[in-house]
Scaffold this motif. Structure first.
Motif, PDB file in Angstrom:
ATOM      1  N   MET A 145      -9.560   1.231   5.423  1.00 28.67           N
ATOM      2  CA  MET A 145      -8.581   1.005   4.372  1.00 28.67           C
ATOM      3  C   MET A 145      -9.160   0.057   3.332  1.00 28.67           C
ATOM      4  O   MET A 145      -9.456  -1.089   3.620  1.00 28.67           O
ATOM      5  N   ALA A 146      -9.334   0.577   2.190  1.00 25.72           N
ATOM      6  CA  ALA A 146      -9.862  -0.229   1.091  1.00 25.72           C
ATOM      7  C   ALA A 146      -8.720  -0.982   0.423  1.00 25.72           C
ATOM      8  O   ALA A 146      -7.573  -0.542   0.416  1.00 25.72           O
ATOM      9  N   LEU A 147      -9.050  -2.133  -0.114  1.00 25.09           N
ATOM     10  CA  LEU A 147      -8.062  -2.948  -0.819  1.00 25.09           C
ATOM     11  C   LEU A 147      -7.701  -2.280  -2.138  1.00 25.09           C
ATOM     12  O   LEU A 147      -8.583  -1.916  -2.928  1.00 25.09           O
ATOM     13  N   ASP A 148      -6.452  -2.052  -2.315  1.00 22.47           N
ATOM     14  CA  ASP A 148      -5.984  -1.433  -3.552  1.00 22.47           C
ATOM     15  C   ASP A 148      -6.228  -2.387  -4.716  1.00 22.47           C
ATOM     16  O   ASP A 148      -6.009  -3.595  -4.610  1.00 22.47           O
ATOM     17  N   ARG A 149      -6.675  -1.880  -5.832  1.00 17.40           N
ATOM     18  CA  ARG A 149      -6.988  -2.719  -6.997  1.00 17.40           C
ATOM     19  C   ARG A 149      -5.743  -3.355  -7.600  1.00 17.40           C
ATOM     20  O   ARG A 149      -5.839  -4.329  -8.331  1.00 17.40           O
TER      21      ARG A 149
END
Length: 83
Positions: free
Chosen positions: A1-5
């Motif tokens: 899960m990538a950090l949402d911008r």
């Protein structure tokens, strides 16, 4: 899960009003001792006037206490104004 911008931007946008409110609170609260001194030096804050106010408040509280303890309508009683 990538950090949402969008998360850092949302945090920054929500932190700005909080920081502004904190700064305004510090600016207003800083003048509190001066305000207290001004209130102490106000006209009508002498000992005689304060004692008169305390006596007046005690009379009002006694009337309210009496009204609370009775079932009569104390507002329609005849009042002796020569107290």
């Amino acid at each position: 899960m990538a950090l949402d911008r969008r998360w850092p931007l949302a945090l920054a946008r929500s932190a700005v009003p909080v920081a502004l409110g904190l700064l305004l609170w510090v600016a207003i609260a800083g003048g509190e001792p001066e305000r207290q001194q001004t209130l102490k030096g106000r006209h009508g804050a002498d000992a005689a006037n304060l004692e008169q106010r305390r006596r007046h408040n005690a009379l009002i509280m006694a009337a309210l206490r009496e009204a609370a303890e009775t079932d009569d309508n104390v507002a329609h009683r005849g009042v002796s104004w020569r107290k």
